[in-house]
Design an enzyme around this catalytic site. Structure first.
Site, short mmCIF file in Angstrom:
data_model
loop_
_atom_site.label_atom_id
_atom_site.label_comp_id
_atom_site.label_asym_id
_atom_site.label_seq_id
_atom_site.Cartn_x
_atom_site.Cartn_y
_atom_site.Cartn_z
N ASP A 1 0.82 -1.20 0.00
CA ASP A 1 0.00 0.00 0.00
C ASP A 1 0.86 1.26 0.00
OD1 ASP A 1 -2.61 1.46 0.58
OD2 ASP A 1 -1.44 2.03 2.35
N GLU B 1 1.05 -0.05 -4.91
CA GLU B 1 0.27 1.18 -5.09
C GLU B 1 1.28 2.31 -4.95
OE1 GLU B 1 -3.52 3.65 -3.28
OE2 GLU B 1 -2.13 2.63 -1.92
#
Length: 604
Positions: free
Chosen positions: A259, A292
């Protein structure tokens, strides 16, 4: 970059044999540390070099324990493998070898076979709840499920990005053994399991590291979540790298999605993590690392990472499908069709250009294969970051969305769906938490403040109607109607037609796209008119894949037609009309041309 040596301890409680455990805590700001065991014993840990405290003691699996810092403050193990209940409860010694795996021959699947389905464990009823849906998803054509973060977080409801104990699977979802059973069962259906991990910050409640290990953080570098994690420290790097290895080796996850790595201020940590993973898990086993990354660092996709979630793809398609241009969508409002052409032919839209904030963003990506980009029409963020959690099926024109879905599932990029997409679920996916007191107030007001840049919520009074993340009803509203849909009871013809569309498209992907995907490269993408493009890819077997897409309400002139096999058309006779020079509104035509691609390229 600090080198790891054998003198570095493994964080947490490591079972040495059936009766004995070694505890290791990095606490450089502590003067003394004890292990407080469930039977009332207080065992003094031995201070080592570089701030480590270590103890070997008779503590079998299942033992509950805490660390007592300087004789007064009791804290959970930051590398706890399980919690008795929540983040403030005792930690539990875990035997990583106790689960008996059934699908021991599983080696994963090649990345080009990935069709990813993102799920939230909580709204599906925990690990056992997800397991109920595996056979259905495999039958649909899904090949990988991706779990939103499951690291132990405060309370019982959370998206998972507030986790504070990265090694401990969320206890309200089930036990470590139940999580392993889910993964084992998924492998039995041929499904990969990918885990979303958060290595860029800790949540706001239950993180005690700053009290005894201030060196974990950098006070001179801030992130949206507070002080940045200090990846210059060997102990900090090992904490997260060992965590990645635990998920991949002990739990047998098939991949990780990292993330918001743009909030990790040391890219050498990322490359070290990738190198270590591939060193510890060599072929023939397939393990995949996805990112990400707001910075669109294409270079990382050549340094051990397999793909990046392509937010540029979503944002461009969202503008074209909905007309929304508020906030971050404003970066994709100007020349949206040109941006669509660029993402289909080169991957990223932003490759060094300036954003609305005046910052340059991205690196050149046209040399990367299409499979380096994970494409999606929506995910947890893009639904949940809406004030009322509406899905695309509720805010866009159905025929246009179906054309975009054909692009999603039949392009050479790796497709990702969010749970419920396949039947155009009407249930929202809202932002939910389980905080209390002042923190709950801050989260609620912060959530509402995020929408001040949206025209519909410029009025503060309107923002008061945004659902409170901490209300149980907010969480309950997000539970998708899996059983009703797949049992086809009381759901309506429209939902069933969407389900049939997904089945049809995924069948085509498995039959025609996957076998040709290795070695695929983009050729070009031609702008036909506003909202309409024609994209072409050279496939691994030498054939040419072409997708003609018109998301607008107007018919446009179709490009020259090459003889080939039509794999899919959203409207009957759309391909025949295209041969005559017209691409109808809200149309996608996907065709495969068995030809020498060099001849097509020579025409350019």
């Amino acid at each position: 970059m600090p080198l790891r040596t054998d003198k570095n301890w493994r964080h947490g409680a490591v079972l040495l044999d059936s009766e004995n455990t070694r505890f290791a805590l990095w606490a450089p700001d502590a003067k003394a540390v004890n292990v407080e065991v469930q039977d009332g014993q207080s065992l003094a840990m031995v201070a080592q070099n570089d701030g480590w405290f270590v103890l070997e003691a008779r503590c079998p699996a299942g033992t509950r324990y805490r660390y007592k810092i300087n004789g007064d403050m009791e804290v959970p193990d930051p590398a706890s493998r399980a919690q008795a209940s929540d983040v403030h409860s005792p930690s539990v010694v875990v035997d990583p070898l106790s689960y008996e795996w059934q699908n021991t021959d599983w080696q994963g699947r090649p990345w080009h076979e990935a069709v990813i389905y993102e799920v939230h464990a909580g709204v599906l009823g925990g690990y056992a709840g997800i397991e109920k849906h595996l056979e259905r998803l495999a039958g649909l054509g899904v090949t990988a499920i991706e779990l939103m973060p499951i690291a132990q977080f405060p309370g019982t409801r959370n998206w998972g990005y507030d986790g504070v104990l990265p090694y401990a699977p969320q206890s309200t979802y089930g036990t470590p053994e139940e999580l392993k059973h889910l993964i084992d069962a998924a492998h039995g259906f041929g499904l990969m399991v990918i885990l979303d991990v958060v290595y860029n910050h800790f949540g706001p409640d239950g993180n005690y590291l700053g009290s005894y290990a201030k060196g974990f953080f950098r006070s001179d570098v801030s992130t949206p979540w507070g002080d940045a994690i200090d990846f210059r420290r060997r102990e900090v790097r090992d904490f997260f790298i060992d965590n990645a290895l635990m998920w991949l080796k002990e739990y047998r996850f098939d991949g990780l999605r990292l993330d918001a790595v743009h909030a990790i201020n040391d890219s050498t940590f990322l490359t070290e993590l990738a190198a270590t993973v591939h060193e510890h898990i060599p072929a023939p086993r397939h393990v995949w690392l996805n990112l990400e990354n707001e910075f669109n660092q294409a270079s990382l996709l050549e340094q051990g990472f397999d793909a990046q979630w392509n937010d540029d793809g979503h944002n461009t398609l969202h503008v074209l499908l909905t007309g929304e241009t508020d906030a971050y969508y404003s970066d994709f409002a100007h020349q949206a069709t040109n941006k669509l052409s660029r993402l289909l032919s080169q991957g990223f839209v932003y490759q060094g250009e300036s954003t609305r904030h005046g910052h340059t963003r991205g690196e050149s990506s046209g040399h990367l294969p299409p499979s380096a980009f994970v494409l999606f029409l929506q995910n947890h963020d893009q639904i949940g970051n809406r004030a009322f959690g509406e899905r695309l099926s509720q805010i866009s024109h159905g025929p246009a969305l179906k054309a975009a879905t054909a692009l999603l599932l039949l392009s050479p990029m790796i497709p990702l769906m969010f749970m419920g997409d396949e039947w155009a679920a009407s249930e929202p996916f809202l932002f939910f938490t389980d905080h209390h007191g002042e923190l709950a107030d801050a989260v609620r007001e912060g959530r509402r403040g995020e929408f001040a840049d949206f025209a519909a919520f410029a009025d503060e009074e309107k923002r008061e109607h945004i659902p409170d993340p901490n209300e149980p009803a907010t969480f309950d509203a997000c539970k998708p109607a899996f059983d009703a849909v797949y049992l086809e009871t009381d759901i309506g013809a429209d939902h069933l037609s969407w389900l049939e569309l997904y089945r049809q498209l995924l069948d085509i992907r498995h039959r025609e796209i996957m076998p040709r995907l290795e070695g695929a490269q983009a050729i070009d993408c031609q702008e036909l008119s506003d909202g309409a493009v024609s994209a072409r890819w050279s496939m691994g077997d030498g054939s040419l894949l072409r997708i003609d897409l018109n998301l607008s309400e107007h018919a446009v002139a179709a490009p020259e037609w090459h003889p080939g096999s039509v794999l899919f058309e959203t409207l009957p006779h759309a391909a025949e009309l295209s041969r005559r020079g017209t691409l109808n509104p809200y149309t996608a035509i996907v065709s495969l041309i068995a030809t020498d691609v060099s001849e097509i390229q020579d025409e350019q």
